[in-house]
Write a protein that holds these residues in place. Structure first.
Motif, PDB file in Angstrom:
ATOM      1  N   VAL A  59       0.842  -1.205   0.000  1.00  0.00           N
ATOM      2  CA  VAL A  59       0.000   0.000   0.000  1.00  0.00           C
ATOM      3  C   VAL A  59       0.877   1.254   0.000  1.00  0.00           C
ATOM      4  O   VAL A  59       0.648   2.194  -0.778  1.00  0.00           O
ATOM      5  CB  VAL A  59      -0.960   0.009   1.211  1.00  0.00           C
ATOM      6  CG1 VAL A  59      -1.621   1.380   1.357  1.00  0.00           C
ATOM      7  CG2 VAL A  59      -2.025  -1.064   1.052  1.00  0.00           C
ATOM      8  N   ILE A  60       1.894   1.288   0.859  1.00  0.00           N
ATOM      9  CA  ILE A  60       2.807   2.432   0.899  1.00  0.00           C
ATOM     10  C   ILE A  60       3.474   2.625  -0.462  1.00  0.00           C
ATOM     11  O   ILE A  60       3.567   3.738  -0.987  1.00  0.00           O
ATOM     12  CB  ILE A  60       3.860   2.239   1.999  1.00  0.00           C
ATOM     13  CG1 ILE A  60       3.208   2.355   3.384  1.00  0.00           C
ATOM     14  CG2 ILE A  60       4.994   3.261   1.862  1.00  0.00           C
ATOM     15  CD1 ILE A  60       4.110   1.919   4.525  1.00  0.00           C
ATOM     16  N   CYS A  61       3.922   1.534  -1.056  1.00  0.00           N
ATOM     17  CA  CYS A  61       4.599   1.592  -2.353  1.00  0.00           C
ATOM     18  C   CYS A  61       3.691   2.196  -3.422  1.00  0.00           C
ATOM     19  O   CYS A  61       4.092   3.122  -4.145  1.00  0.00           O
ATOM     20  CB  CYS A  61       5.033   0.188  -2.759  1.00  0.00           C
ATOM     21  SG  CYS A  61       5.854   0.098  -4.366  1.00  0.00           S
ATOM     22  N   PHE A  62       2.461   1.699  -3.516  1.00  0.00           N
ATOM     23  CA  PHE A  62       1.573   2.144  -4.595  1.00  0.00           C
ATOM     24  C   PHE A  62       1.016   3.541  -4.356  1.00  0.00           C
ATOM     25  O   PHE A  62       0.628   4.230  -5.300  1.00  0.00           O
ATOM     26  CB  PHE A  62       0.445   1.135  -4.790  1.00  0.00           C
ATOM     27  CG  PHE A  62       0.919  -0.256  -5.122  1.00  0.00           C
ATOM     28  CD1 PHE A  62       2.129  -0.470  -5.775  1.00  0.00           C
ATOM     29  CD2 PHE A  62       0.171  -1.374  -4.757  1.00  0.00           C
ATOM     30  CE1 PHE A  62       2.583  -1.752  -6.070  1.00  0.00           C
ATOM     31  CE2 PHE A  62       0.610  -2.656  -5.050  1.00  0.00           C
ATOM     32  CZ  PHE A  62       1.817  -2.839  -5.707  1.00  0.00           C
ATOM     33  N   GLU A  63       0.967   3.950  -3.104  1.00  0.00           N
ATOM     34  CA  GLU A  63       0.506   5.307  -2.799  1.00  0.00           C
ATOM     35  C   GLU A  63       1.602   6.346  -3.083  1.00  0.00           C
ATOM     36  O   GLU A  63       1.295   7.479  -3.460  1.00  0.00           O
ATOM     37  CB  GLU A  63       0.083   5.405  -1.328  1.00  0.00           C
ATOM     38  CG  GLU A  63      -1.260   4.768  -1.021  1.00  0.00           C
ATOM     39  CD  GLU A  63      -2.425   5.528  -1.634  1.00  0.00           C
ATOM     40  OE1 GLU A  63      -2.401   6.771  -1.620  1.00  0.00           O
ATOM     41  OE2 GLU A  63      -3.349   4.871  -2.149  1.00  0.00           O
ATOM     42  N   LYS A  64       2.849   5.960  -2.910  1.00  0.00           N
ATOM     43  CA  LYS A  64       3.951   6.918  -3.006  1.00  0.00           C
ATOM     44  C   LYS A  64       4.615   6.956  -4.382  1.00  0.00           C
ATOM     45  O   LYS A  64       5.256   7.956  -4.731  1.00  0.00           O
ATOM     46  CB  LYS A  64       5.012   6.595  -1.951  1.00  0.00           C
ATOM     47  CG  LYS A  64       4.546   6.731  -0.505  1.00  0.00           C
ATOM     48  CD  LYS A  64       4.292   8.191  -0.155  1.00  0.00           C
ATOM     49  CE  LYS A  64       3.946   8.330   1.330  1.00  0.00           C
ATOM     50  NZ  LYS A  64       3.715   9.757   1.693  1.00  0.00           N
ATOM     51  N   PHE A  65       4.484   5.878  -5.162  1.00  0.00           N
ATOM     52  CA  PHE A  65       5.211   5.789  -6.420  1.00  0.00           C
ATOM     53  C   PHE A  65       4.287   5.389  -7.570  1.00  0.00           C
ATOM     54  O   PHE A  65       3.268   4.733  -7.367  1.00  0.00           O
ATOM     55  CB  PHE A  65       6.348   4.766  -6.308  1.00  0.00           C
ATOM     56  CG  PHE A  65       7.314   5.061  -5.214  1.00  0.00           C
ATOM     57  CD1 PHE A  65       8.339   5.965  -5.396  1.00  0.00           C
ATOM     58  CD2 PHE A  65       7.186   4.440  -3.970  1.00  0.00           C
ATOM     59  CE1 PHE A  65       9.235   6.246  -4.376  1.00  0.00           C
ATOM     60  CE2 PHE A  65       8.072   4.715  -2.948  1.00  0.00           C
ATOM     61  CZ  PHE A  65       9.099   5.624  -3.150  1.00  0.00           C
ATOM     62  N   SER A  66       4.687   5.776  -8.774  1.00  0.00           N
ATOM     63  CA  SER A  66       3.955   5.394  -9.978  1.00  0.00           C
ATOM     64  C   SER A  66       4.511   4.050 -10.452  1.00  0.00           C
ATOM     65  O   SER A  66       5.615   3.977 -11.003  1.00  0.00           O
ATOM     66  CB  SER A  66       4.123   6.462 -11.065  1.00  0.00           C
ATOM     67  OG  SER A  66       3.465   6.081 -12.239  1.00  0.00           O
ATOM     68  N   ILE A  67       3.747   2.998 -10.224  1.00  0.00           N
ATOM     69  CA  ILE A  67       4.191   1.631 -10.513  1.00  0.00           C
ATOM     70  C   ILE A  67       3.343   1.064 -11.652  1.00  0.00           C
ATOM     71  O   ILE A  67       2.117   1.048 -11.584  1.00  0.00           O
ATOM     72  CB  ILE A  67       4.048   0.729  -9.268  1.00  0.00           C
ATOM     73  CG1 ILE A  67       4.857   1.301  -8.088  1.00  0.00           C
ATOM     74  CG2 ILE A  67       4.473  -0.699  -9.587  1.00  0.00           C
ATOM     75  CD1 ILE A  67       6.344   1.372  -8.321  1.00  0.00           C
ATOM     76  N   LYS A  68       4.011   0.574 -12.698  1.00  0.00           N
ATOM     77  CA  LYS A  68       3.254   0.009 -13.824  1.00  0.00           C
ATOM     78  C   LYS A  68       3.082  -1.504 -13.718  1.00  0.00           C
ATOM     79  O   LYS A  68       2.221  -2.091 -14.384  1.00  0.00           O
ATOM     80  CB  LYS A  68       3.928   0.365 -15.147  1.00  0.00           C
ATOM     81  CG  LYS A  68       5.206  -0.381 -15.459  1.00  0.00           C
ATOM     82  CD  LYS A  68       5.627  -0.100 -16.897  1.00  0.00           C
ATOM     83  CE  LYS A  68       6.803  -0.947 -17.328  1.00  0.00           C
ATOM     84  NZ  LYS A  68       7.128  -0.754 -18.758  1.00  0.00           N
ATOM     85  N   GLY A  69       3.889  -2.143 -12.898  1.00  0.00           N
ATOM     86  CA  GLY A  69       3.780  -3.581 -12.722  1.00  0.00           C
ATOM     87  C   GLY A  69       4.586  -4.043 -11.532  1.00  0.00           C
ATOM     88  O   GLY A  69       5.506  -3.349 -11.078  1.00  0.00           O
ATOM     89  N   THR A  70       4.236  -5.213 -11.021  1.00  0.00           N
ATOM     90  CA  THR A  70       4.855  -5.728  -9.796  1.00  0.00           C
ATOM     91  C   THR A  70       5.353  -7.153 -10.005  1.00  0.00           C
ATOM     92  O   THR A  70       4.688  -7.971 -10.652  1.00  0.00           O
ATOM     93  CB  THR A  70       3.830  -5.721  -8.646  1.00  0.00           C
ATOM     94  OG1 THR A  70       3.490  -4.369  -8.345  1.00  0.00           O
ATOM     95  CG2 THR A  70       4.392  -6.368  -7.401  1.00  0.00           C
ATOM     96  N   ILE A  71       6.528  -7.432  -9.450  1.00  0.00           N
ATOM     97  CA  ILE A  71       7.057  -8.793  -9.394  1.00  0.00           C
ATOM     98  C   ILE A  71       7.233  -9.156  -7.923  1.00  0.00           C
ATOM     99  O   ILE A  71       7.940  -8.459  -7.190  1.00  0.00           O
ATOM    100  CB  ILE A  71       8.412  -8.910 -10.114  1.00  0.00           C
ATOM    101  CG1 ILE A  71       8.283  -8.498 -11.584  1.00  0.00           C
ATOM    102  CG2 ILE A  71       8.950 -10.342 -10.013  1.00  0.00           C
ATOM    103  CD1 ILE A  71       9.627  -8.340 -12.288  1.00  0.00           C
ATOM    104  N   VAL A  72       6.578 -10.213  -7.488  1.00  0.00           N
ATOM    105  CA  VAL A  72       6.741 -10.738  -6.127  1.00  0.00           C
ATOM    106  C   VAL A  72       7.652 -11.956  -6.232  1.00  0.00           C
ATOM    107  O   VAL A  72       7.413 -12.849  -7.054  1.00  0.00           O
ATOM    108  CB  VAL A  72       5.391 -11.153  -5.514  1.00  0.00           C
ATOM    109  CG1 VAL A  72       5.582 -11.628  -4.081  1.00  0.00           C
ATOM    110  CG2 VAL A  72       4.395 -10.005  -5.572  1.00  0.00           C
ATOM    111  N   SER A  73       8.693 -11.989  -5.400  1.00  0.00           N
ATOM    112  CA  SER A  73       9.631 -13.094  -5.524  1.00  0.00           C
ATOM    113  C   SER A  73      10.197 -13.479  -4.174  1.00  0.00           C
ATOM    114  O   SER A  73       9.794 -12.975  -3.134  1.00  0.00           O
ATOM    115  CB  SER A  73      10.741 -12.728  -6.511  1.00  0.00           C
ATOM    116  OG  SER A  73      11.475 -13.873  -6.879  1.00  0.00           O
ATOM    117  N   GLY A  74      11.138 -14.413  -4.222  1.00  0.00           N
ATOM    118  CA  GLY A  74      11.720 -14.971  -3.011  1.00  0.00           C
ATOM    119  C   GLY A  74      11.700 -16.484  -3.084  1.00  0.00           C
ATOM    120  O   GLY A  74      11.761 -17.079  -4.161  1.00  0.00           O
TER     121      GLY A  74
END
Length: 224
Positions: A59-74
């Motif tokens: 939520v913090i990430c998407f509220e503060k930055f313009s993100i066009k896509g996400t990769i979840v990894s680990g």
């Protein structure tokens, strides 16, 4: 800009070291690293372990930055019948919150679970990832260290592996209408065990998927 989510720094050391023009900062205690790889603008988020940390960080990430896509990894733990091996790279077709409800027992052959959050969150699988093993990922609040529970989870949800953050980030991506890819490497086969994975085991498994992401980062960018 593409956001990459990892639960711990140990799972993304190679990517951190590969970033150029690195900027380290934190927002509300969440750690971020901004940089480039092969001219691709990236924002690396180290969310912390578990669903709550992952939800807050995304939520913090998407509220503060313009993100066009996400990769979840680990890393992830593979269920006994998945056919996956330690070191396998796997892609999520969907995510399920797998331990929210009333668990009466772990017998996979009877109606033992009353499921409160039955929603399945669909994830984006780019064409270039479709040759990799893929299926349903389960997000749990605690890693499974019991074979009976592992068999119950994989049969009840048709899951191939488990993790502790994926469904949370995927749900927030769905709300913000941001495409979400989840790709992990298998660190262990879920069975009876008494101890957590060692840092050496975590690092060894996570290096495999990090190298894959680095090698294909332009394809990730083109697909998002």
């Amino acid at each position: 800009m593409i956001a990459l989510f990892f639960a711990t720094e140990k799972e993304c050391e190679l990517i951190i070291n590969s970033l150029s023009n690195k900027q380290f900062f934190s927002i509300k205690t969440v750690s971020f690293i901004k940089g480039k790889i092969k001219d691709v603008d990236l924002l690396l988020c180290i969310s912390g372990i578990g669903k709550t940390s992952a939800t807050l960080a995304s939520v913090i990430c998407f509220e503060k930055f313009s993100i066009k896509g996400t990769i979840v990894s680990g890393i992830g733990g593979a269920y006994p019948s998945s056919g996956l091996d330690i070191g396998s790279i796997v892609v999520a077709e969907k995510e399920i919150f797998a331990d929210e409800g009333l668990l009466r027992n772990c017998n996979a052959n009877i109606d033992s679970f009353i499921f409160l959050n039955s929603e399945e969150i669909l994830l984006y699988v780019p064409h270039f990832l479709k040759t990799l093993p893929k299926g349903t990922f389960l997000t749990v609040s605690s890693c499974t260290g019991n074979l009976e529970r592992a068999i119950f989870l994989e049969k009840n949800f048709n899951g191939i592996c488990e993790n502790m953050e994926g469904a949370a980030v995927a749900k927030v991506c769905e709300i913000y209408k941001i495409p979400c890819i989840e790709i992990r490497s298998i660190s262990n086969i879920v069975t009876d065990r008494a101890e957590l994975l060692s840092l050496k085991e975590i690092s060894k498994a996570s290096m495999i998927v990090q190298k894959f992401i680095l090698e294909h980062i332009k394809l990730f960018e083109e697909s998002l």
